[in-house]
Structures are given as C-alpha cells and as structure tokens.
Design a protein around this motif. Structure first.
Motif, PDB file in Angstrom:
ATOM      1  N   GLY A  51       0.916  -1.255   0.074  1.00 37.34           N
ATOM      2  CA  GLY A  51      -0.074  -0.010  -0.022  1.00 37.34           C
ATOM      3  C   GLY A  51       0.876   1.193  -0.123  1.00 37.34           C
ATOM      4  N   LEU A  52       2.092   1.144  -0.322  1.00 36.70           N
ATOM      5  CA  LEU A  52       2.799   2.521  -0.379  1.00 36.70           C
ATOM      6  C   LEU A  52       2.950   3.131  -1.816  1.00 36.70           C
ATOM      7  N   VAL A  53       2.590   2.430  -2.774  1.00 38.03           N
ATOM      8  CA  VAL A  53       2.352   3.142  -3.973  1.00 38.03           C
ATOM      9  C   VAL A  53       1.277   3.051  -4.577  1.00 38.03           C
ATOM     10  N   THR A  54       0.775   3.807  -5.566  1.00 32.69           N
ATOM     11  CA  THR A  54      -0.579   3.438  -6.378  1.00 32.69           C
ATOM     12  C   THR A  54      -0.052   3.473  -7.597  1.00 32.69           C
ATOM     13  N   LEU A  55      -0.986   2.888  -8.410  1.00 30.44           N
ATOM     14  CA  LEU A  55      -0.847   2.397  -9.681  1.00 30.44           C
ATOM     15  C   LEU A  55      -1.701   2.948 -10.582  1.00 30.44           C
ATOM     16  N   ARG A  56      -1.366   3.423 -11.725  1.00 26.62           N
ATOM     17  CA  ARG A  56      -2.279   4.025 -12.822  1.00 26.62           C
ATOM     18  C   ARG A  56      -2.043   3.248 -14.083  1.00 26.62           C
ATOM     19  N   GLN A  57      -2.914   2.838 -14.807  1.00 25.87           N
ATOM     20  CA  GLN A  57      -2.373   2.301 -16.199  1.00 25.87           C
ATOM     21  C   GLN A  57      -2.900   3.029 -17.091  1.00 25.87           C
ATOM     22  N   GLU A  58      -2.057   3.395 -18.231  1.00 20.09           N
ATOM     23  CA  GLU A  58      -2.471   4.212 -19.307  1.00 20.09           C
ATOM     24  C   GLU A  58      -1.945   3.385 -20.655  1.00 20.09           C
ATOM     25  N   GLY A  59      -2.951   2.736 -21.174  1.00 16.21           N
ATOM     26  CA  GLY A  59      -2.472   1.768 -22.442  1.00 16.21           C
ATOM     27  C   GLY A  59      -1.628   0.656 -21.913  1.00 16.21           C
ATOM     28  N   ARG A  60      -0.580   0.575 -22.448  1.00 16.27           N
ATOM     29  CA  ARG A  60       0.642  -0.359 -21.881  1.00 16.27           C
ATOM     30  C   ARG A  60       1.321   0.057 -20.831  1.00 16.27           C
ATOM     31  N   LYS A  61       1.356   1.192 -20.372  1.00 23.77           N
ATOM     32  CA  LYS A  61       2.307   1.707 -19.521  1.00 23.77           C
ATOM     33  C   LYS A  61       1.628   1.698 -18.056  1.00 23.77           C
ATOM     34  N   ARG A  62       2.507   1.404 -17.380  1.00 25.82           N
ATOM     35  CA  ARG A  62       1.998   1.530 -15.573  1.00 25.82           C
ATOM     36  C   ARG A  62       2.724   2.544 -15.149  1.00 25.82           C
ATOM     37  N   TYR A  63       2.027   3.236 -14.490  1.00 26.95           N
ATOM     38  CA  TYR A  63       2.606   4.834 -13.746  1.00 26.95           C
ATOM     39  C   TYR A  63       2.302   4.709 -12.246  1.00 26.95           C
TER      40      TYR A  63
END
Length: 113
Positions: A51-63
C-alpha cells in the motif's frame, strides 16, 4: 508484506524516493537501477502490495506514485531520512568548496606546493 518490511530494502526506498513527488512509469524507474526490469517490477509489486504506491495504467504503461496518505507516520519518517541525507550532502559539498577555495588562495599567494 508490512510497510516497514517493504521499505527495509534499499532499492525499494530509492524507488519510493523517485516516485515521492512525481508519477513515473515502470520503465523510467527501471532505467535508474543496474538490475533487470523484472527485478524492479518485483520491487514495485511489493511496494504496491504494502500500500505504499499507487498504480495507474494508461495503455500499456504502468505509472507509479508514492501514496503518502496511506503510509501514515512512515511518510514523515522517510521524508526526514531523505532530508537528513540531503543536509549531509550539502555540508560535504560546502566543505569541499571551502577546501578548494583555500587551496586556490594558497596557490595565488605563492604558498602552494
């Protein structure tokens, strides 16, 4: 895995520092380490599971971005740890600069070796 255990590993702390203020894609994070993308990906998974980072996916990339709110008091500890390291680095840089200035002054006065 508990948050404290997750940040016990130095690479994970460095990843958190990288995504503390900026959202970065996994590839950009991996470029900053001398390990495989797969190894960085595993570290990111541990950080995400804790739970230390959030993940946002945009297309094939993960931020990824640090989730300071979810960290609670751990966020303040990490931030102070990095600030302390920066203070030490600044002191070392100032000392080196002062030494160089003194050496240049000595050479200018003809007392250099």
């Amino acid at each position: 895995m508990e948050a404290v255990q997750a940040v016990a590993e130095p690479r994970r702390r460095e990843i958190l520092r990288l995504v503390w203020d900026d959202e970065l894609c996994a590839g950009d994070i991996a470029e900053r380490f001398e390990v495989t993308f797969g190894a960085v990906s595993q570290h990111l998974k541990v950080l995400r599971d804790a739970g230390l980072v959030t993940l946002r996916q945009e297309g094939r990339k993960r931020y990824y971005r640090a989730d300071r709110e979810a960290m609670g008091p751990l966020a303040a500890y990490l931030q102070s740890m990095w600030a302390d390291k920066l203070d030490v680095l600044a002191e070392l840089a100032e000392a080196a600069e002062a030494t160089e200035a003194a050496e240049r002054a000595g050479e200018a006065n003809g007392s250099g070796t």
